[in-house]
Design an enzyme around this catalytic site. Sequence first.
Site, mmCIF file in Angstrom:
data_model
loop_
_atom_site.group_PDB
_atom_site.id
_atom_site.type_symbol
_atom_site.label_atom_id
_atom_site.label_comp_id
_atom_site.label_asym_id
_atom_site.label_seq_id
_atom_site.Cartn_x
_atom_site.Cartn_y
_atom_site.Cartn_z
ATOM 1 N N ASP A 7 52.350 15.769 62.964
ATOM 2 C CA ASP A 7 52.429 16.143 61.552
ATOM 3 C C ASP A 7 52.802 17.614 61.466
ATOM 4 O O ASP A 7 52.651 18.367 62.430
ATOM 5 C CB ASP A 7 51.103 15.885 60.827
ATOM 6 N N ASP A 58 57.973 19.228 62.642
ATOM 7 C CA ASP A 58 58.747 18.978 61.436
ATOM 8 C C ASP A 58 59.641 17.783 61.747
ATOM 9 O O ASP A 58 60.515 17.865 62.617
ATOM 10 C CB ASP A 58 59.580 20.216 61.102
ATOM 11 N N TYR A 68 64.626 10.974 46.344
ATOM 12 C CA TYR A 68 63.740 10.128 47.154
ATOM 13 C C TYR A 68 64.345 8.731 47.326
ATOM 14 O O TYR A 68 64.386 8.190 48.435
ATOM 15 C CB TYR A 68 62.381 10.042 46.474
#
Length: 263
Positions: A37, A59, A152
């Site tokens: 994470d 990342d 998104y």
Amino acid sequence: MMRFKGKSIIVTGAGSGIGRAAAWLFASEGGRVICADINDGADRIAEEIGDRATAIRMDAGCEEDVVRAVDLAVATHGGLDIMFANAGISGGMANIFDTDVALITDVLRVNLIGPFLAIKHAAPRIAERGGGAIVLTASVAGIRSGAGSPAYSASKAGVINLAAVAAQQLSGSNVRVNAICPGLTETGMTKPTFDYAREAGKVDRIGRLNPLRRGAQPEELAKVAAFLASDDASYVNGQAIAVDGGLSSSHPVTKQEYGKTAV
């Protein structure tokens, strides 16, 4: 069940939500998990799981970080069997005309380039072990409009197509690639929505547009991801599985209550 006994697994976005639930599930069934994470959530979940988990800060949209995570799995566990590329960001709810290039670029970098990098660097290592599985987190927003912002939604539509393309390009490797398409699920990304509904006494409105009339919990999505990652799904490849309470099963229609006649 011990479906993942001895398996080397990477989970991105493991610090919260679906990733956290999946990391727990993989470990509980014998897997050795790299919990990845971008923040300290990776450290917390690895500490909670114990000696079956190792944390790494990464990342998901940075190639160097993805390579580090894969190399860690190989160095720690001797190889890699399963990659769950789950990390993602929402990018807010701006419409097309209020979305600037910087925002959509960042959303695509994490949500679409991230899974691309996961496949690119994990698949060869998984193939070296004789095969295994890659699971990507897409969304019902990638199936059709109405479930997310333009940035998104576009990113998740790309993930769905990427799963199909990767499955084809990995022909003969015994590496399967599939995607899950969550509906409204209580995660860090959607926590404000769920919290507001509870505070306003409107919990019954959460998920009211799907036939189950509720939102999902992360564990429900993790179970589907684990199924796709396991040998139980040994003949499932190149698919995007909607896990949305039935939301995407229909075009808009007049709702009919069970046991009642539509007027």
